[in-house]
Enzyme design. Sequence first.
Site, PDB file in Angstrom:
ATOM      1  N   ASP A  62       0.846  -1.200   0.000  1.00 22.37           N
ATOM      2  CA  ASP A  62       0.000   0.000   0.000  1.00 22.37           C
ATOM      3  C   ASP A  62       0.881   1.249   0.000  1.00 22.37           C
ATOM      4  OD1 ASP A  62      -3.296   0.070   1.054  1.00 22.37           O
ATOM      5  OD2 ASP A  62      -2.192   1.944   0.728  1.00 22.37           O
ATOM      6  N   ASN A  66      -4.685   6.585   0.470  1.00 24.34           N
ATOM      7  CA  ASN A  66      -6.100   6.657   0.867  1.00 24.34           C
ATOM      8  C   ASN A  66      -6.390   5.642   1.961  1.00 24.34           C
ATOM      9  OD1 ASN A  66      -8.729   7.660   0.794  1.00 24.34           O
ATOM     10  ND2 ASN A  66      -9.410   6.136  -0.717  1.00 24.34           N
ATOM     11  N   PHE A 111      -6.310  -4.751  -5.379  1.00 29.59           N
ATOM     12  CA  PHE A 111      -7.298  -3.727  -5.014  1.00 29.59           C
ATOM     13  C   PHE A 111      -6.796  -2.321  -5.358  1.00 29.59           C
ATOM     14  CE2 PHE A 111     -10.153  -6.349  -2.642  1.00 29.59           C
ATOM     15  CZ  PHE A 111      -9.412  -7.276  -1.924  1.00 29.59           C
ATOM     16  N   SER A 155     -15.381  -3.512 -11.119  1.00 32.97           N
ATOM     17  CA  SER A 155     -16.428  -2.607 -10.630  1.00 32.97           C
ATOM     18  C   SER A 155     -17.677  -2.667 -11.499  1.00 32.97           C
ATOM     19  CB  SER A 155     -15.872  -1.174 -10.655  1.00 32.97           C
ATOM     20  OG  SER A 155     -16.915  -0.241 -10.633  1.00 32.97           O
ATOM     21  N   TYR A 179     -12.370   6.836 -14.478  1.00 29.44           N
ATOM     22  CA  TYR A 179     -12.229   5.758 -13.485  1.00 29.44           C
ATOM     23  C   TYR A 179     -12.793   4.450 -14.045  1.00 29.44           C
ATOM     24  CZ  TYR A 179     -13.593   2.633  -9.747  1.00 29.44           C
ATOM     25  OH  TYR A 179     -13.797   1.508  -8.983  1.00 29.44           O
ATOM     26  N   LYS A 183     -10.987   0.563 -15.321  1.00 30.57           N
ATOM     27  CA  LYS A 183     -11.404  -0.800 -14.974  1.00 30.57           C
ATOM     28  C   LYS A 183     -11.690  -1.607 -16.242  1.00 30.57           C
ATOM     29  CE  LYS A 183     -11.478  -0.468 -10.412  1.00 30.57           C
ATOM     30  NZ  LYS A 183     -10.592  -1.261  -9.540  1.00 30.57           N
ATOM     31  N   LEU A 230     -22.451   7.697  -0.309  1.00 27.68           N
ATOM     32  CA  LEU A 230     -23.617   7.918   0.558  1.00 27.68           C
ATOM     33  C   LEU A 230     -23.388   7.483   2.002  1.00 27.68           C
ATOM     34  CD1 LEU A 230     -26.631   8.653   0.900  1.00 27.68           C
ATOM     35  CD2 LEU A 230     -27.160   6.267   0.323  1.00 27.68           C
TER      36      LEU A 230
HETATM   37  C1  WQD Z   1     -25.066   5.909  -4.134  1.00 27.22           C
HETATM   38  C2  WQD Z   1     -26.421   6.607  -4.238  1.00 27.22           C
HETATM   39  C3  WQD Z   1     -26.291   8.804  -5.190  1.00 27.22           C
HETATM   40  C4  WQD Z   1     -24.027  10.567  -1.850  1.00 27.22           C
HETATM   41  C5  WQD Z   1     -20.021   3.850  -6.128  1.00 27.22           C
HETATM   42  C6  WQD Z   1     -18.580   4.062  -6.403  1.00 27.22           C
HETATM   43  C7  WQD Z   1     -18.191   3.417  -7.720  1.00 27.22           C
HETATM   44  C8  WQD Z   1     -18.613   1.969  -7.759  1.00 27.22           C
HETATM   45  C9  WQD Z   1     -20.101   1.871  -7.469  1.00 27.22           C
HETATM   46  C10 WQD Z   1     -16.682   0.658  -7.089  1.00 27.22           C
HETATM   47  C11 WQD Z   1     -26.593   7.355  -5.557  1.00 27.22           C
HETATM   48  C12 WQD Z   1     -26.759   8.856  -3.742  1.00 27.22           C
HETATM   49  C13 WQD Z   1     -24.689   9.708  -2.703  1.00 27.22           C
HETATM   50  C14 WQD Z   1     -24.759  11.571  -1.169  1.00 27.22           C
HETATM   51  C15 WQD Z   1     -26.771  10.806  -2.237  1.00 27.22           C
HETATM   52  N1  WQD Z   1     -17.888   1.180  -6.837  1.00 27.22           N
HETATM   53  N2  WQD Z   1     -26.044   9.820  -2.886  1.00 27.22           N
HETATM   54  N3  WQD Z   1     -26.121  11.658  -1.383  1.00 27.22           N
HETATM   55  O1  WQD Z   1     -22.399   6.519  -7.188  1.00 27.22           O
HETATM   56  O2  WQD Z   1     -23.295   4.172  -6.817  1.00 27.22           O
HETATM   57  O3  WQD Z   1     -20.804   4.603  -7.023  1.00 27.22           O
HETATM   58  O4  WQD Z   1     -20.336   2.493  -6.199  1.00 27.22           O
HETATM   59  O5  WQD Z   1     -16.046   0.707  -8.066  1.00 27.22           O
HETATM   60  O6  WQD Z   1     -16.803   3.530  -7.821  1.00 27.22           O
HETATM   61  O7  WQD Z   1     -18.347   5.453  -6.453  1.00 27.22           O
HETATM   62  O8  WQD Z   1     -22.112   5.334  -4.974  1.00 27.22           O
HETATM   63  O9  WQD Z   1     -22.471   6.070  -2.621  1.00 27.22           O
HETATM   64  O10 WQD Z   1     -21.751   7.792  -4.336  1.00 27.22           O
HETATM   65  O11 WQD Z   1     -24.074   6.873  -4.436  1.00 27.22           O
HETATM   66  O12 WQD Z   1     -28.003  10.912  -2.420  1.00 27.22           O
HETATM   67  O13 WQD Z   1     -24.213  12.389  -0.368  1.00 27.22           O
HETATM   68  O14 WQD Z   1     -26.518   7.580  -3.211  1.00 27.22           O
HETATM   69  O15 WQD Z   1     -27.020   9.722  -5.996  1.00 27.22           O
HETATM   70  O16 WQD Z   1     -27.969   7.245  -5.932  1.00 27.22           O
HETATM   71  P1  WQD Z   1     -22.240   5.187  -6.566  1.00 27.22           P
HETATM   72  P2  WQD Z   1     -22.527   6.569  -4.039  1.00 27.22           P
END
Ligand code: WQD
Length: 399
Positions: A62, A66, A111, A155, A179, A183, A230
């Site tokens: 690592d 992050n 990873f 992903s 990004y 992948k 989220l």
């Molecule tokens: C989830 C939902 C937002 C933040 C992630 C990774 C991506 C991939 C898939 C690995 C969405 C909503 C979010 C907030 C919100 N994983 N949201 N308020 O966008 O699905 O992508 O998982 O490779 O790399 O980024 O995840 O958690 O950002 O969003 O309403 O403050 O939550 O609109 O519907 P996402 P997320």
Amino acid sequence: MIENRTIPERSIDDNVTDLLMANRDASRSDNKTILLTGGAGFIGSHTAVVLLDRGYDVVLLDNFSNSKRDVPARIEKITDRSCICEEVDLTDEAAVATVFNKYDFDAVIHFAGIKSVGESVEKPLEYYDNNLTGTINLLKAMNASDVKNLIFSSSATVYRQDNPVPYYENYPLGATNPYGWTKVIIERILTDMGAVDHAWRVIMLRYFNPIGAHESGLIGEEPQGIPNNLLPYVAKVAAGDLPEIRIFGDDYDTPDGSGVRDYIHVMDLAEGHLVAMEYLRRMIDRDNKKEITEKDACSVASLTENSSATDEKERRLKDLNVRAFNIGTGKGTSVKEIIAAFERACGKELSKAAYPRRPGDLATVYADTSLAEKELGFKARRGIDEMCIDSWRWQQTAR
Ligand code: WQD
């Protein structure tokens, strides 16, 4: 049609050699020394715990860009086992080669990579350099050391956005951000390498939304700065570190208007890597047996006029050494359902408000996970409430 031709007698020595070779491979995987690149990160650290608990030896690699430097010590506290960590950046080719000269790895779980969709749009060159150069350096070192068993952290973002949900593994790939393209490109590199060198055995795990934390509260998701995702954002609102949850869009064509995703407990995801590791070992054993039978059969087939049998066997062999699996729950959960589950977990109502949609977001993203269930025997077993309970415990103990 393969004619019945006498296959040259195999000497006892040949059979003993094959058996020893198969056992060597099996025993080598029983030596179980696994390199986890990005192993101090969110998914890497939880996977290290699961592998150590199962008796594997692990080496983490690592650059701590992050992740925190005390994660290996926390992993040792959870497992009561040694967890070596090499501070190396995969873009430093010489440093990567040094690690492979130092240890005798049986397999690698890759990873390491930077992974913010939004940030990648602003800094494409940084993302292509870090994720692609790092992966190519890793693969060159693996090749040079004859370590060709790999599990790749892929992903959900590899799937074209115009695919219908749920996504199946054979759906067309394509990304809408740098990004995601890194992948897709890495999957292409691995597929092309596996096609020309069957010694490579690659499993690409396509995750969706990993959340939650180890039940000890000692490891979990620790994003730098204000979280993009989220769950960590909701956890910080619950902890009083942030004022209000922003629901990015409540007018989507979904049951409650908010975005729907496939959330999987990070411990289920870690166990999915263990199951994939066991599958790799079965691939090794099977390929050894198949290579022996295929060699015999192909030697007979190649003697016949009809060489399509060999081509067909070759194609099947090619297809079998690089595999992709969706790793999720196969169910969609909305933003509002996640917030409600977190309120149950922390025992209080959280401040929230609807905000404009986030650029690039889709209404609904989740996968069909039946292939992993059928072929790997993997099925996620923890529910949304457990994910939120474990996340809240982690938020309360996080440094
Ligand atoms: C989830 C939902 C937002 C933040 C992630 C990774 C991506 C991939 C898939 C690995 C969405 C909503 C979010 C907030 C919100 N994983 N949201 N308020 O966008 O699905 O992508 O998982 O490779 O790399 O980024 O995840 O958690 O950002 O969003 O309403 O403050 O939550 O609109 O519907 P996402 P997320």
